[in-house]
Design a protein around this motif. Structure first.
Motif, PDB file in Angstrom:
ATOM      1  N   LYS A 140     -27.543   4.449  48.273  1.00 31.05           N
ATOM      2  CA  LYS A 140     -26.981   5.713  48.768  1.00 31.05           C
ATOM      3  C   LYS A 140     -25.499   5.802  48.367  1.00 31.05           C
ATOM      4  O   LYS A 140     -25.036   6.823  47.868  1.00 31.05           O
ATOM      5  CB  LYS A 140     -27.153   5.768  50.289  1.00 31.05           C
ATOM      6  CG  LYS A 140     -26.777   7.081  50.927  1.00 31.05           C
ATOM      7  CD  LYS A 140     -27.325   7.129  52.363  1.00 31.05           C
ATOM      8  CE  LYS A 140     -26.978   8.420  53.058  1.00 31.05           C
ATOM      9  NZ  LYS A 140     -25.579   8.550  53.412  1.00 31.05           N
ATOM     10  N   LEU A 141     -24.789   4.691  48.571  1.00 29.10           N
ATOM     11  CA  LEU A 141     -23.361   4.668  48.227  1.00 29.10           C
ATOM     12  C   LEU A 141     -23.152   4.932  46.729  1.00 29.10           C
ATOM     13  O   LEU A 141     -22.288   5.717  46.329  1.00 29.10           O
ATOM     14  CB  LEU A 141     -22.770   3.297  48.598  1.00 29.10           C
ATOM     15  CG  LEU A 141     -21.317   3.097  48.201  1.00 29.10           C
ATOM     16  CD1 LEU A 141     -20.394   3.598  49.301  1.00 29.10           C
ATOM     17  CD2 LEU A 141     -20.998   1.639  47.904  1.00 29.10           C
ATOM     18  N   LEU A 144     -25.243   6.443  44.609  1.00 31.42           N
ATOM     19  CA  LEU A 144     -25.640   7.817  44.259  1.00 31.42           C
ATOM     20  C   LEU A 144     -24.540   8.794  44.670  1.00 31.42           C
ATOM     21  O   LEU A 144     -24.212   9.730  43.936  1.00 31.42           O
ATOM     22  CB  LEU A 144     -26.961   8.190  44.935  1.00 31.42           C
ATOM     23  CG  LEU A 144     -28.210   7.481  44.410  1.00 31.42           C
ATOM     24  CD1 LEU A 144     -29.415   7.786  45.296  1.00 31.42           C
ATOM     25  CD2 LEU A 144     -28.507   7.884  42.962  1.00 31.42           C
ATOM     26  N   GLU A 145     -23.939   8.551  45.843  1.00 34.18           N
ATOM     27  CA  GLU A 145     -22.886   9.446  46.332  1.00 34.18           C
ATOM     28  C   GLU A 145     -21.614   9.317  45.506  1.00 34.18           C
ATOM     29  O   GLU A 145     -21.093  10.301  44.983  1.00 34.18           O
ATOM     30  CB  GLU A 145     -22.566   9.118  47.792  1.00 34.18           C
ATOM     31  CG  GLU A 145     -23.465   9.840  48.776  1.00 34.18           C
ATOM     32  CD  GLU A 145     -23.239   9.368  50.208  1.00 34.18           C
ATOM     33  OE1 GLU A 145     -24.159   9.561  51.011  1.00 34.18           O
ATOM     34  OE2 GLU A 145     -22.153   8.807  50.509  1.00 34.18           O
ATOM     35  N   THR A 146     -21.125   8.081  45.368  1.00 30.11           N
ATOM     36  CA  THR A 146     -19.823   7.917  44.710  1.00 30.11           C
ATOM     37  C   THR A 146     -19.909   8.256  43.224  1.00 30.11           C
ATOM     38  O   THR A 146     -18.950   8.760  42.654  1.00 30.11           O
ATOM     39  CB  THR A 146     -19.263   6.488  44.862  1.00 30.11           C
ATOM     40  OG1 THR A 146     -20.273   5.569  44.541  1.00 30.11           O
ATOM     41  CG2 THR A 146     -18.760   6.221  46.249  1.00 30.11           C
ATOM     42  N   LYS A 148     -21.843  10.477  42.000  1.00 29.36           N
ATOM     43  CA  LYS A 148     -22.269  11.883  41.914  1.00 29.36           C
ATOM     44  C   LYS A 148     -23.616  12.032  41.201  1.00 29.36           C
ATOM     45  O   LYS A 148     -23.762  12.804  40.250  1.00 29.36           O
ATOM     46  CB  LYS A 148     -21.198  12.720  41.203  1.00 29.36           C
ATOM     47  CG  LYS A 148     -19.825  12.660  41.854  1.00 29.36           C
ATOM     48  CD  LYS A 148     -18.885  13.610  41.141  1.00 29.36           C
ATOM     49  CE  LYS A 148     -17.548  13.742  41.754  1.00 29.36           C
ATOM     50  NZ  LYS A 148     -16.599  12.825  41.883  1.00 29.36           N
ATOM     51  N   GLU A 192     -26.677  12.165  43.147  1.00 30.55           N
ATOM     52  CA  GLU A 192     -27.733  12.501  44.114  1.00 30.55           C
ATOM     53  C   GLU A 192     -28.692  13.573  43.611  1.00 30.55           C
ATOM     54  O   GLU A 192     -29.895  13.445  43.736  1.00 30.55           O
ATOM     55  CB  GLU A 192     -27.100  12.981  45.417  1.00 30.55           C
ATOM     56  CG  GLU A 192     -26.581  11.836  46.253  1.00 30.55           C
ATOM     57  CD  GLU A 192     -25.681  12.344  47.344  1.00 30.55           C
ATOM     58  OE1 GLU A 192     -24.698  13.029  47.018  1.00 30.55           O
ATOM     59  OE2 GLU A 192     -25.957  12.055  48.511  1.00 30.55           O
ATOM     60  N   SER A 193     -28.136  14.621  42.989  1.00 27.38           N
ATOM     61  CA  SER A 193     -28.993  15.741  42.588  1.00 27.38           C
ATOM     62  C   SER A 193     -29.743  15.464  41.281  1.00 27.38           C
ATOM     63  O   SER A 193     -30.559  16.265  40.847  1.00 27.38           O
ATOM     64  CB  SER A 193     -28.142  17.005  42.425  1.00 27.38           C
ATOM     65  OG  SER A 193     -27.197  16.761  41.402  1.00 27.38           O
ATOM     66  N   GLN A 239     -31.509  12.565  40.662  1.00 25.21           N
ATOM     67  CA  GLN A 239     -32.411  11.418  40.814  1.00 25.21           C
ATOM     68  C   GLN A 239     -33.742  11.539  40.089  1.00 25.21           C
ATOM     69  O   GLN A 239     -34.285  10.550  39.627  1.00 25.21           O
ATOM     70  CB  GLN A 239     -32.707  11.201  42.293  1.00 25.21           C
ATOM     71  CG  GLN A 239     -31.573  10.549  43.021  1.00 25.21           C
ATOM     72  CD  GLN A 239     -31.965  10.248  44.451  1.00 25.21           C
ATOM     73  OE1 GLN A 239     -32.801   9.411  44.709  1.00 25.21           O
ATOM     74  NE2 GLN A 239     -31.365  10.961  45.382  1.00 25.21           N
TER      75      GLN A 239
END
Ligand SMILES: Nc1ncnc2c1ncn2[C@@H]1O[C@H](COP(=O)(O)OP(=O)(O)OP(=O)(O)O)[C@@H](O)[C@H]1O
Ligand SMILES: [Mg+2]
Length: 221
Positions: A120-121, A123-125, A127, A129-130, A132
């Motif tokens: 999660k970290l 994917l977030e940091t 950028k 996430e969208s 995947q």
């Protein structure tokens, strides 16, 4: 306390036709502490990639010693050194797998569970996430490189060996990828060795080295 990586008198040469040998670099010495980062600059052909490959045991050396976390790994198989991962210049994503599958692939290879919090970290940091479920063919160079960084970090290595991670990117995407690389490594406490032709990126690392005429020189002298 042990250093994360210690390299003593490492020498690399290649056999040439007619039995001669060509010395690529010799007596390479340096040490990298836990959480520190460093860069290696030098002309094309000076042996930077070969040095990175030697450090992670993807390439044999003629003499010298490599210690990782205080343990000698000079003759170790690369697959046995779980704490070191690479980022290659040309990403080397698996085209048949989507972004998520590419990122978690090393966990399957090493038969370790995917750390959901770390994923999660990353994917977030980074950028991502969208993206995947996107396939690599439909991604920009900067996006591919961010995925390569996430994939390299998903097993929480202590050391990342990054071979020209911005080499194929335009200036803005390169800057963005470098900022994310510095940020995510700092967040996770991961050390990295950056090979780059970009001197200003190099100067942002803790130690700057130049590979010149077969010798690794420290900028500090
Ligand atoms: N297996 C091999 N046998 C003989 N020569 C080799 C071999 N592998 C690499 N070389 C040579 O070693 C030299 C250094 O290659 P290397 O890829 O390490 O350079 P580099 O500094 O990473 O260059 P670049 O900045 O262009 O990526 C090159 O001249 C290359 O042709
Ligand atoms: Mg290279």
């Amino acid at each position: 306390m042990n250093k994360l990586l210690e390299v003593r008198n490492l020498t690399k040469s290649f056999a040439q036709p007619l039995g001669a040998s060509h010395m690529l670099w010799q007596n390479v010495n340096f040490a990298l502490g836990y959480g520190e980062n460093m860069s290696i600059c030098g002309e094309s052909g000076s042996g930077k990639s070969t040095l990175l490959f030697a450090l992670g045991r993807l390439e044999d050396v003629q003499s010298g010693k490599i210690f990782f976390e205080g343990k000698e790994v000079t003759d170790e198989k690369s697959s046995n050194i779980k704490g070191i991962r690479y980022i290659f210049q040309h990403y080397q994503l698996v085209n048949e797998l989507d972004v998520y599958e590419n990122i978690v692939l090393p966990c399957y290879m090493q038969r370790c569970p995917v750390d959901a919090k770390l994923l999660k970290l990353l994917l977030e940091t980074l950028k991502l996430e969208s993206l995947q479920h996107r396939m690599p063919a439909y991604l920009s160079g900067g996006e591919r490189q961010r995925i390569a960084i996430a994939r390299a970090l998903i097993t929480q290595p202590k050391l990342l060996l990054a071979d020209e991670p911005t080499g194929s990117l335009d200036e803005d995407s390169g800057r963005q990828v470098m900022d994310l690389l510095f940020y995510v490594c700092k967040t996770l406490g991961t050390s990295f060795i950056l090979v780059t032709h970009n001197i200003s990126f190099a100067k942002e690392t803790n130690h700057v080295f130049y590979l010149k005429q077969g010798t690794l020189l420290n900028e500090e002298g």
